[in-house]
Design a protein around this motif. Structure first.
Motif, PDB file in Angstrom:
ATOM      1  N   VAL A  93       0.842  -1.200   0.000  1.00  0.00           N
ATOM      2  CA  VAL A  93       0.000   0.000   0.000  1.00  0.00           C
ATOM      3  C   VAL A  93       0.880   1.253   0.000  1.00  0.00           C
ATOM      4  O   VAL A  93       0.612   2.211  -0.735  1.00  0.00           O
ATOM      5  N   ALA A  94       1.936   1.255   0.795  1.00  0.00           N
ATOM      6  CA  ALA A  94       2.851   2.401   0.812  1.00  0.00           C
ATOM      7  C   ALA A  94       3.498   2.603  -0.553  1.00  0.00           C
ATOM      8  O   ALA A  94       3.608   3.733  -1.048  1.00  0.00           O
ATOM      9  N   THR A  95       3.895   1.513  -1.181  1.00  0.00           N
ATOM     10  CA  THR A  95       4.496   1.603  -2.516  1.00  0.00           C
ATOM     11  C   THR A  95       3.475   2.090  -3.537  1.00  0.00           C
ATOM     12  O   THR A  95       3.796   2.937  -4.385  1.00  0.00           O
ATOM     13  N   ALA A  96       2.248   1.596  -3.451  1.00  0.00           N
ATOM     14  CA  ALA A  96       1.198   2.034  -4.371  1.00  0.00           C
ATOM     15  C   ALA A  96       0.926   3.528  -4.207  1.00  0.00           C
ATOM     16  O   ALA A  96       0.751   4.261  -5.192  1.00  0.00           O
ATOM     17  N   TYR A  97       0.914   3.987  -2.977  1.00  0.00           N
ATOM     18  CA  TYR A  97       0.709   5.407  -2.694  1.00  0.00           C
ATOM     19  C   TYR A  97       1.830   6.246  -3.313  1.00  0.00           C
ATOM     20  O   TYR A  97       1.581   7.234  -4.014  1.00  0.00           O
ATOM     21  N   THR A  99       3.935   5.424  -5.669  1.00  0.00           N
ATOM     22  CA  THR A  99       3.921   5.291  -7.121  1.00  0.00           C
ATOM     23  C   THR A  99       2.839   6.182  -7.730  1.00  0.00           C
ATOM     24  O   THR A  99       3.053   6.831  -8.756  1.00  0.00           O
ATOM     25  N   PHE A 100       1.676   6.222  -7.106  1.00  0.00           N
ATOM     26  CA  PHE A 100       0.589   7.091  -7.564  1.00  0.00           C
ATOM     27  C   PHE A 100       1.063   8.545  -7.600  1.00  0.00           C
ATOM     28  O   PHE A 100       0.865   9.251  -8.589  1.00  0.00           O
ATOM     29  N   ALA A 101       1.695   8.997  -6.518  1.00  0.00           N
ATOM     30  CA  ALA A 101       2.170  10.386  -6.445  1.00  0.00           C
ATOM     31  C   ALA A 101       3.216  10.673  -7.514  1.00  0.00           C
ATOM     32  O   ALA A 101       3.218  11.754  -8.118  1.00  0.00           O
ATOM     33  N   GLU A 102       4.073   9.718  -7.771  1.00  0.00           N
ATOM     34  CA  GLU A 102       5.136   9.896  -8.764  1.00  0.00           C
ATOM     35  C   GLU A 102       4.578   9.882 -10.189  1.00  0.00           C
ATOM     36  O   GLU A 102       5.007  10.651 -11.035  1.00  0.00           O
ATOM     37  N   ARG A 103       3.622   9.012 -10.434  1.00  0.00           N
ATOM     38  CA  ARG A 103       3.055   8.843 -11.770  1.00  0.00           C
ATOM     39  C   ARG A 103       2.092   9.967 -12.152  1.00  0.00           C
ATOM     40  O   ARG A 103       1.936  10.276 -13.322  1.00  0.00           O
ATOM     41  N   ARG A 104       1.463  10.569 -11.154  1.00  0.00           N
ATOM     42  CA  ARG A 104       0.447  11.604 -11.406  1.00  0.00           C
ATOM     43  C   ARG A 104       0.743  12.848 -10.569  1.00  0.00           C
ATOM     44  O   ARG A 104      -0.029  13.208  -9.679  1.00  0.00           O
ATOM     45  N   PRO A 105       1.835  13.521 -10.858  1.00  0.00           N
ATOM     46  CA  PRO A 105       2.254  14.633  -9.986  1.00  0.00           C
ATOM     47  C   PRO A 105       1.252  15.788  -9.912  1.00  0.00           C
ATOM     48  O   PRO A 105       1.021  16.325  -8.830  1.00  0.00           O
ATOM     49  N   ALA A 106       0.670  16.181 -11.023  1.00  0.00           N
ATOM     50  CA  ALA A 106      -0.281  17.304 -10.986  1.00  0.00           C
ATOM     51  C   ALA A 106      -1.548  16.918 -10.227  1.00  0.00           C
ATOM     52  O   ALA A 106      -2.108  17.728  -9.479  1.00  0.00           O
ATOM     53  N   LEU A 107      -1.985  15.698 -10.406  1.00  0.00           N
ATOM     54  CA  LEU A 107      -3.160  15.224  -9.685  1.00  0.00           C
ATOM     55  C   LEU A 107      -2.858  15.167  -8.190  1.00  0.00           C
ATOM     56  O   LEU A 107      -3.647  15.621  -7.358  1.00  0.00           O
ATOM     57  N   TYR A 108      -1.710  14.632  -7.832  1.00  0.00           N
ATOM     58  CA  TYR A 108      -1.312  14.559  -6.427  1.00  0.00           C
ATOM     59  C   TYR A 108      -1.222  15.958  -5.817  1.00  0.00           C
ATOM     60  O   TYR A 108      -1.645  16.178  -4.686  1.00  0.00           O
ATOM     61  N   ASP A 109      -0.694  16.902  -6.580  1.00  0.00           N
ATOM     62  CA  ASP A 109      -0.622  18.276  -6.085  1.00  0.00           C
ATOM     63  C   ASP A 109      -2.013  18.835  -5.806  1.00  0.00           C
ATOM     64  O   ASP A 109      -2.220  19.495  -4.786  1.00  0.00           O
ATOM     65  N   ALA A 110      -2.958  18.590  -6.700  1.00  0.00           N
ATOM     66  CA  ALA A 110      -4.331  19.063  -6.469  1.00  0.00           C
ATOM     67  C   ALA A 110      -4.921  18.420  -5.221  1.00  0.00           C
ATOM     68  O   ALA A 110      -5.654  19.068  -4.464  1.00  0.00           O
ATOM     69  N   MET A 111      -4.600  17.171  -5.001  1.00  0.00           N
ATOM     70  CA  MET A 111      -5.144  16.445  -3.851  1.00  0.00           C
ATOM     71  C   MET A 111      -4.542  16.912  -2.528  1.00  0.00           C
ATOM     72  O   MET A 111      -5.251  16.976  -1.519  1.00  0.00           O
ATOM     73  N   PHE A 112      -3.235  17.230  -2.521  1.00  0.00           N
ATOM     74  CA  PHE A 112      -2.550  17.439  -1.248  1.00  0.00           C
ATOM     75  C   PHE A 112      -1.747  18.723  -1.108  1.00  0.00           C
ATOM     76  O   PHE A 112      -1.517  19.161   0.014  1.00  0.00           O
ATOM     77  N   ASN A 113      -1.271  19.288  -2.187  1.00  0.00           N
ATOM     78  CA  ASN A 113      -0.316  20.379  -2.056  1.00  0.00           C
ATOM     79  C   ASN A 113      -0.835  21.745  -2.466  1.00  0.00           C
ATOM     80  O   ASN A 113      -0.236  22.748  -2.099  1.00  0.00           O
ATOM     81  N   LEU A 114      -1.890  21.800  -3.230  1.00  0.00           N
ATOM     82  CA  LEU A 114      -2.448  23.085  -3.647  1.00  0.00           C
ATOM     83  C   LEU A 114      -3.630  23.439  -2.757  1.00  0.00           C
ATOM     84  O   LEU A 114      -4.269  22.564  -2.174  1.00  0.00           O
TER      85      LEU A 114
END
Length: 192
Positions: A93-97, A99-114
């Motif tokens: 699960v940690a690896t999947a998390y 990997t998700f952040a690495e593969r989808r950086p803009a999406l991850y930013d919208a979810m957590f950083n913006l």
């Protein structure tokens, strides 16, 4: 099909098109490229049509983030279900998390950083956000012991998110990312 049902379906399709276009544009060019004018041109609707669905770019980013949490929940669920060993489930699960952040950086930013207007840690949390957190919690449940599961999960999530964010920003050595993730998982899954 009634006229009302058709209009509702068309409205939902326009909203999906707006969110999809924002997501694609953000992933290819970054969030600065996502403007209501640019989105209107991309999906061939006027800006007033966009504003009839969303109050502005921030609301569109929030819709993208919620969709992203649904995607993350699906990926975490798949990782958790793929193994029966509790320690391995947490590691996967940690690896999947990560990997998700690495593969989808803009999406991850919208979810957590913006700065998006989404409620976290209260009763008004969107379903997909709650589902993603629940997947983390379920992977940790067998090893949480006497610890409060929600607090234990928040702490683990903070650790994984921190590692991902610091690595992505160049503040941690990229070549040590897997090792740091394994160390975090080891500390959380260690008996006693």
């Amino acid at each position: 099909m009634s006229i009302q049902a058709r209009r509702e379906r068309e409205r939902a399709e326009r909203e999906r098109a707006i969110v999809a276009a924002a997501r694609e544009l953000a992933e290819s060019e970054g969030w600065d490229a996502v403007t209501t004018r640019r989105l209107a041109a991309e999906i061939e609707y006027s800006q007033p049509v966009l504003y009839s669905h969303f109050k502005g770019k921030d609301a569109i980013m929030a819709a993208v983030a919620v969709e992203g949490f649904g995607d993350l929940a699906d990926e975490l669920a798949a990782a958790r279900a793929a193994v029966t060993d509790p320690r391995q489930a947490v590691a996967d699960v940690a690896t999947a998390y990560a990997t998700f952040a690495e593969r989808r950086p803009a999406l991850y930013d919208a979810m957590f950083n913006l700065a998006v207007d989404l409620p976290f840690a209260n009763q008004d949390v969107p379903v997909d956000l709650a589902r993603a957190f629940a997947e983390l919690a379920e992977s940790l449940r067998p090893i949480a012991g006497d610890d409060d599961l929600e607090t234990f999960t928040e702490t683990f999530w903070s650790g994984v998110h921190g590692l991902v964010t610091l690595m992505r920003s160049g503040r941690l050595r990229r070549e040590e990312h897997e090792r740091r993730l394994a160390l975090l998982v080891d500390r959380f899954t260690r008996p006693g």
